[in-house]
Design a protein around this motif. Structure first.
Motif, mmCIF file in Angstrom:
data_model
loop_
_atom_site.group_PDB
_atom_site.id
_atom_site.type_symbol
_atom_site.label_atom_id
_atom_site.label_comp_id
_atom_site.label_asym_id
_atom_site.label_seq_id
_atom_site.Cartn_x
_atom_site.Cartn_y
_atom_site.Cartn_z
ATOM 1 N N PHE A 1 1.052 -1.136 0.265
ATOM 2 C CA PHE A 1 -0.377 -0.114 -0.370
ATOM 3 C C PHE A 1 1.071 1.351 -0.571
ATOM 4 O O PHE A 1 0.813 2.211 -0.693
ATOM 5 C CB PHE A 1 -1.039 0.242 1.271
ATOM 6 N N ILE A 2 1.936 1.185 0.971
ATOM 7 C CA ILE A 2 2.654 2.650 1.026
ATOM 8 C C ILE A 2 3.791 3.069 -0.321
ATOM 9 O O ILE A 2 3.288 4.535 -0.889
ATOM 10 C CB ILE A 2 3.724 2.226 1.802
ATOM 11 N N VAL B 1 0.976 5.170 -2.651
ATOM 12 C CA VAL B 1 0.724 6.451 -1.822
ATOM 13 C C VAL B 1 1.721 7.615 -1.562
ATOM 14 O O VAL B 1 1.637 8.126 -2.203
ATOM 15 C CB VAL B 1 0.655 6.568 -0.220
ATOM 16 N N ASP C 1 -2.603 -0.590 -4.358
ATOM 17 C CA ASP C 1 -1.901 0.788 -4.935
ATOM 18 C C ASP C 1 -2.106 2.156 -5.616
ATOM 19 O O ASP C 1 -1.805 3.232 -5.652
ATOM 20 C CB ASP C 1 -0.757 -0.346 -6.072
ATOM 21 N N GLY D 1 -3.909 3.343 -2.859
ATOM 22 C CA GLY D 1 -3.046 4.062 -1.961
ATOM 23 C C GLY D 1 -2.340 5.733 -2.771
ATOM 24 O O GLY D 1 -1.934 5.791 -2.631
#
Length: 116
Positions: A33-34, A37, A102, A105
């Motif tokens: 996920f990060i 972002v 993603d 994110g």
């Protein structure tokens, strides 16, 4: 428009963070996920392009991450036929999961960029 420089950086981050954070519970999902972002924040072209770039990042990075994770799991299993098929299916599942995470994110990263 797809920004390939940020997509490749994000895919590398998906692989690295997915493996490193995979040691904790639900860490591999956070590791997927990060980078979405980050890519959404760097693209700076609206939430639609943040989502597009996040999907591309997730597909590339998730596929590579799926192959690496299955290979490390496969060392502990006895040999069985059609191992390439299982690696491919596991990698596609990881790529689809990573693409969804993603994309969300990327939308979140572009919204953060617009608000700041």
């Amino acid at each position: 428009m797809i920004n390939w420089k940020y997509c490749i950086i994000g895919a590398a981050l998906v692989v690295v963070l997915g493996i490193v954070l995979g040691m904790v519970d639900y860490g591999s999902f956070i590791g997927m996920f990060i980078p979405g972002v980050i890519v959404g924040y760097l693209v700076n072209d609206g939430y639609k392009n943040g989502a597009k770039n996040g999907i591309i990042t997730g597909l590339i990075g998730g596929f590579i991450l799926g192959i690496l994770i299955f290979i490390t799991i496969d060392f502990n299993l006895p040999p069985f036929p059609n191992v390439i098929y299982y690696i491919f299916v596991f990698a596609l599942f990881a790529a689809a999961t990573s693409a969804i995470l993603d994309a969300v994110g990327g939308i979140l990263g572009s919204i953060i960029r617009d608000k700041i």
